[in-house]
Scaffold this motif. Structure first.
Motif, PDB file in Angstrom:
ATOM      1  N   GLY A 132      -8.544  17.649   9.987  1.00 60.16           N
ATOM      2  CA  GLY A 132      -7.848  18.261   8.875  1.00 60.16           C
ATOM      3  C   GLY A 132      -7.587  17.262   7.762  1.00 60.16           C
ATOM      4  O   GLY A 132      -8.071  16.126   7.780  1.00 60.16           O
ATOM      5  N   ARG A 133      -6.774  17.681   6.796  1.00 60.84           N
ATOM      6  CA  ARG A 133      -6.553  16.888   5.583  1.00 60.84           C
ATOM      7  C   ARG A 133      -5.909  15.535   5.885  1.00 60.84           C
ATOM      8  O   ARG A 133      -6.321  14.507   5.346  1.00 60.84           O
ATOM      9  N   HIS A 134      -4.906  15.523   6.735  1.00 61.27           N
ATOM     10  CA  HIS A 134      -4.219  14.279   7.044  1.00 61.27           C
ATOM     11  C   HIS A 134      -5.142  13.312   7.772  1.00 61.27           C
ATOM     12  O   HIS A 134      -5.139  12.105   7.505  1.00 61.27           O
ATOM     13  N   ALA A 135      -5.946  13.838   8.673  1.00 60.10           N
ATOM     14  CA  ALA A 135      -6.899  12.987   9.398  1.00 60.10           C
ATOM     15  C   ALA A 135      -7.861  12.301   8.443  1.00 60.10           C
ATOM     16  O   ALA A 135      -8.179  11.110   8.603  1.00 60.10           O
ATOM     17  N   LEU A 149       5.388  16.792  21.907  1.00 56.52           N
ATOM     18  CA  LEU A 149       4.613  18.031  21.902  1.00 56.52           C
ATOM     19  C   LEU A 149       5.510  19.238  21.670  1.00 56.52           C
ATOM     20  O   LEU A 149       5.196  20.137  20.878  1.00 56.52           O
ATOM     21  N   GLN A 150       6.637  19.272  22.355  1.00 57.34           N
ATOM     22  CA  GLN A 150       7.533  20.413  22.255  1.00 57.34           C
ATOM     23  C   GLN A 150       8.124  20.536  20.852  1.00 57.34           C
ATOM     24  O   GLN A 150       8.210  21.641  20.298  1.00 57.34           O
ATOM     25  N   SER A 151       8.537  19.404  20.262  1.00 57.76           N
ATOM     26  CA  SER A 151       9.206  19.455  18.959  1.00 57.76           C
ATOM     27  C   SER A 151       8.240  19.590  17.793  1.00 57.76           C
ATOM     28  O   SER A 151       8.546  20.268  16.810  1.00 57.76           O
ATOM     29  N   ARG A 152       7.077  18.971  17.871  1.00 60.04           N
ATOM     30  CA  ARG A 152       6.137  18.993  16.742  1.00 60.04           C
ATOM     31  C   ARG A 152       5.468  20.343  16.581  1.00 60.04           C
ATOM     32  O   ARG A 152       5.115  20.764  15.478  1.00 60.04           O
ATOM     33  N   GLY A 153       5.208  21.010  17.687  1.00 58.03           N
ATOM     34  CA  GLY A 153       4.658  22.356  17.607  1.00 58.03           C
ATOM     35  C   GLY A 153       3.294  22.413  16.959  1.00 58.03           C
ATOM     36  O   GLY A 153       2.323  21.835  17.447  1.00 58.03           O
ATOM     37  N   THR A 154       3.184  23.058  15.793  1.00 57.49           N
ATOM     38  CA  THR A 154       1.892  23.389  15.190  1.00 57.49           C
ATOM     39  C   THR A 154       1.076  22.178  14.758  1.00 57.49           C
ATOM     40  O   THR A 154      -0.136  22.299  14.555  1.00 57.49           O
ATOM     41  N   VAL A 155       1.704  21.020  14.575  1.00 57.36           N
ATOM     42  CA  VAL A 155       0.966  19.852  14.090  1.00 57.36           C
ATOM     43  C   VAL A 155       0.832  18.756  15.141  1.00 57.36           C
ATOM     44  O   VAL A 155       0.345  17.658  14.843  1.00 57.36           O
ATOM     45  N   ALA A 156       1.273  18.996  16.376  1.00 53.93           N
ATOM     46  CA  ALA A 156       1.232  17.974  17.418  1.00 53.93           C
ATOM     47  C   ALA A 156      -0.201  17.603  17.783  1.00 53.93           C
ATOM     48  O   ALA A 156      -1.080  18.465  17.879  1.00 53.93           O
ATOM     49  N   HIS A 208       2.395  19.971   2.973  1.00 52.29           N
ATOM     50  CA  HIS A 208       3.169  21.147   3.380  1.00 52.29           C
ATOM     51  C   HIS A 208       2.306  22.171   4.098  1.00 52.29           C
ATOM     52  O   HIS A 208       2.828  22.999   4.851  1.00 52.29           O
ATOM     53  N   ASP A 209       1.015  22.158   3.838  1.00 58.60           N
ATOM     54  CA  ASP A 209       0.131  23.123   4.485  1.00 58.60           C
ATOM     55  C   ASP A 209      -1.215  22.463   4.771  1.00 58.60           C
ATOM     56  O   ASP A 209      -1.598  21.474   4.150  1.00 58.60           O
ATOM     57  N   ASN A 210      -1.903  23.009   5.758  1.00 60.63           N
ATOM     58  CA  ASN A 210      -3.247  22.545   6.127  1.00 60.63           C
ATOM     59  C   ASN A 210      -3.308  21.033   6.374  1.00 60.63           C
ATOM     60  O   ASN A 210      -4.324  20.401   6.107  1.00 60.63           O
ATOM     61  N   GLN A 211      -2.213  20.492   6.875  1.00 53.24           N
ATOM     62  CA  GLN A 211      -2.251  19.090   7.290  1.00 53.24           C
ATOM     63  C   GLN A 211      -3.241  18.905   8.425  1.00 53.24           C
ATOM     64  O   GLN A 211      -3.965  17.912   8.480  1.00 53.24           O
ATOM     65  N   VAL A 256       0.868  -1.182   0.000  1.00 52.16           N
ATOM     66  CA  VAL A 256       0.000   0.000   0.000  1.00 52.16           C
ATOM     67  C   VAL A 256       0.905   1.231   0.000  1.00 52.16           C
ATOM     68  O   VAL A 256       1.489   1.585   1.039  1.00 52.16           O
ATOM     69  N   PHE A 257       1.044   1.880  -1.156  1.00 52.60           N
ATOM     70  CA  PHE A 257       1.955   3.019  -1.263  1.00 52.60           C
ATOM     71  C   PHE A 257       1.190   4.314  -1.001  1.00 52.60           C
ATOM     72  O   PHE A 257       0.189   4.601  -1.664  1.00 52.60           O
ATOM     73  N   LEU A 258       1.680   5.094  -0.038  1.00 52.04           N
ATOM     74  CA  LEU A 258       1.063   6.364   0.337  1.00 52.04           C
ATOM     75  C   LEU A 258       1.858   7.475  -0.335  1.00 52.04           C
ATOM     76  O   LEU A 258       2.899   7.919   0.169  1.00 52.04           O
ATOM     77  N   PHE A 259       1.383   7.913  -1.507  1.00 46.35           N
ATOM     78  CA  PHE A 259       2.147   8.849  -2.325  1.00 46.35           C
ATOM     79  C   PHE A 259       2.116  10.264  -1.750  1.00 46.35           C
ATOM     80  O   PHE A 259       1.073  10.758  -1.347  1.00 46.35           O
ATOM     81  N   GLY A 260       3.299  10.878  -1.719  1.00 47.52           N
ATOM     82  CA  GLY A 260       3.437  12.253  -1.256  1.00 47.52           C
ATOM     83  C   GLY A 260       4.289  12.383  -0.017  1.00 47.52           C
ATOM     84  O   GLY A 260       4.776  13.474   0.289  1.00 47.52           O
ATOM     85  N   GLY A 261       4.485  11.298   0.715  1.00 43.59           N
ATOM     86  CA  GLY A 261       5.289  11.343   1.935  1.00 43.59           C
ATOM     87  C   GLY A 261       4.415  11.452   3.162  1.00 43.59           C
ATOM     88  O   GLY A 261       4.135  12.546   3.664  1.00 43.59           O
ATOM     89  N   ASN A 262       3.961  10.307   3.674  1.00 45.23           N
ATOM     90  CA  ASN A 262       3.058  10.293   4.828  1.00 45.23           C
ATOM     91  C   ASN A 262       3.765  10.771   6.090  1.00 45.23           C
ATOM     92  O   ASN A 262       4.903  10.402   6.365  1.00 45.23           O
ATOM     93  N   ASP A 263       3.057  11.569   6.888  1.00 44.10           N
ATOM     94  CA  ASP A 263       3.558  11.976   8.195  1.00 44.10           C
ATOM     95  C   ASP A 263       3.336  10.833   9.184  1.00 44.10           C
ATOM     96  O   ASP A 263       2.338  10.794   9.909  1.00 44.10           O
ATOM     97  N   GLY A 264       4.278   9.897   9.197  1.00 43.40           N
ATOM     98  CA  GLY A 264       4.179   8.756  10.093  1.00 43.40           C
ATOM     99  C   GLY A 264       4.269   9.118  11.552  1.00 43.40           C
ATOM    100  O   GLY A 264       3.869   8.328  12.420  1.00 43.40           O
TER     101      GLY A 264
END
Length: 453
Positions: A317-320, A67-74, A305-308, A43-51
């Motif tokens: 959001g989009r990734h969810a 939490l500290q390192s991920r920041g805006t997307v944690a 890159h945006d609105n993940q 199952v190839f997830l094209f685009g680079g999945n945020d694992g």
């Protein structure tokens, strides 16, 4: 210079016209597999999945650093579905897969990626020659994952080379429902590429106009190598269409599993449609005469890159949405395999271009990186297994080759996919052919992951 039949076929495989027709001909008969039926589903997830948001640490110390390192997307704690018995959880949109975890039918593979040789941060810095070519490029890293050659250019992929080692039949045991991809191209064999939806139409001999045309076109003898090979390829594809049309076109017993378990509505996403067709081909394995089958499916949209994540709610959001569609399709597929009593003989596994930066950006997304996390699903996997090592989440730390969380993989793709290939039946003698860099990852303390019981 006259073009040989073999060279013409390999050229045809790479063309969009051939990919659309999906009519790739004769495989070569090499080593035979042993044991009962088995199938692997890439199952190839094209685009680079945020694992890093697909599999999240839940122990307090690592989660605090997350939490500290991920920041805006944690992800907040409420956006994580815990996995019993281990300090990890899934994105809440994938909560259905926690049921498979509880059934002992899913394992996690942490911080996996393309590696030409074992690396630590110091060696990465000192030895650029050991890095994958054009690291973090979509096209190159997709090729590296599909070909298992992290340096240089490839003309064939690991699924195609696996197919080279299987006996030929009327319908190849290698099939794609996600178009033509380099993973499918062998040196001597061809895959079957068919659409994810719609019927395959092949007129019968009673409707003679197309049959007459095919017969006329297929007879290229005496007209030169190019015409002969083109005609043979077209004729092979026409025969394959007839052999597979009924399996794909009619209602199947597996279709009932592809529903949303909360609403009962049919799953209609592209990834669900692809996996439903895979399930139909597995159900029809006896008709096709397949003791081994290999499938390629895909889902796009992971270049976030945006609105993940959504502003004010990083759990949506989009990734969810992508992860939810993926999870429901995989959940349905596993249940369909269980309905066929084949859950122990079928393994699905994820791949993707690369991971994403641990540090989120100002656009509520994250950027190209390297290592990532993956899922392996099937009744034969090690129960509740966690393989590999989660990286140090510290930005600029021992596992970060940048200051944004571009983590150097600690498990190679060969150690990951090689384990699945061995389970599938690839012999030790054939492994260097299927996995070109096998010697590096099967010696000096490196070995395939113990993914299976």
């Amino acid at each position: 210079m006259l073009m040989s039949r073999r060279h013409f076929h390999r050229l045809a495989v790479s063309t969009s016209a051939a990919a659309t027709l999906g009519i790739f001909g004769r495989g070569a008969a090499f080593g035979a597999t042993t044991g009962g039926y088995r199938a692997m589903v890439g199952v190839f997830l094209f685009g680079g999945n945020d694992g890093w948001n697909m599999v999240v640490p839940t122990d307090p110390a690592t989660y605090g650093a997350y939490l500290q390192s991920r920041g805006t997307v944690a992800l907040a704690p409420g956006a994580i579905a815990p996995l019993s018995g281990v300090p990890y959880g899934l994105h809440k949109s994938m909560a259905r897969l926690s049921e498979l975890w509880d059934r002992g039918a899913m394992s996690l593979v942490l911080n996996t990626g393309t590696l030409a040789a074992p690396l630590d941060k110091a060696t990465y810095t000192a030895r650029p020659d050991l890095r994958p070519t054009n690291l973090m490029s979509h096209a190159d890293e997709q090729e590296h994952w599909q070909c298992l050659r992290p340096q240089g250019t490839s003309l064939d992929g690991f699924m195609g080379r696996l197919n080279d080692r299987l006996a030929a039949g009327a319908v190849p045991p290698l099939m794609s429902f996600a178009g033509n991809n380099i993973a499918l191209i062998g040196q001597t064999s061809r895959p079957l590429v068919v659409p994810a939806t719609g019927a395959l139409t092949r007129l019968t001999s009673g409707q003679s106009s197309i049959d007459t045309a095919v017969a006329s076109f297929a007879d290229g003898s005496g007209l030169g190598t190019l015409s002969e090979s083109t005609g043979a390829t077209y004729s092979d594809g026409y025969a394959m269409m007839g052999a597979t049309a009924s399996l794909l076109g009619q209602t199947s017993s597996v279709d009932g599993y592809f529903v949303d378990p909360d609403t009962g509505a049919a799953l209609t996403t592209d990834i669900a449609n692809q996996l439903k067709r895979v399930a139909r081909m597995i159900e029809g394995r006896g008709t096709l005469g397949h003791a081994r089958q290999t499938f390629f499916v895909s889902q796009g949209g992971y270049d976030t890159h945006d609105n993940q994540v959504a502003a004010g709610d990083t759990g949506s959001g989009r990734h969810a949405g992508l992860l939810k569609d993926l999870a429901l399709a995989l959940y349905a597929f596993y249940n369909a395999m269980q309905g066929l009593a084949l859950q122990d003989q079928v393994t699905a596994f994820t791949m993707s271009d690369f991971g994403r930066t641990f540090k989120g950006n100002a656009q509520l997304g994250c950027d190209h990186a390297w290592g990532s996390n993956h899922l392996v699903i099937g009744g034969g996997v090690a129960q509740r297994g966690v393989f590999g090592r989660y990286p140090d989440p510290t930005l600029g730390g021992s596992d970060d080759i940048s200051w944004e969380g571009r983590f150097l993989p600690t498990t190679s793709q060969e150690e990951y996919i090689g384990a699945i290939l061995r389970w599938h039946g690839v012999s030790d003698a054939d492994m260097p052919y299927v996995v070109p860099n096998w010697a590096t990852w099967s010696s000096n303390g490196r070995a395939p992951l113990a993914l299976f019981t």
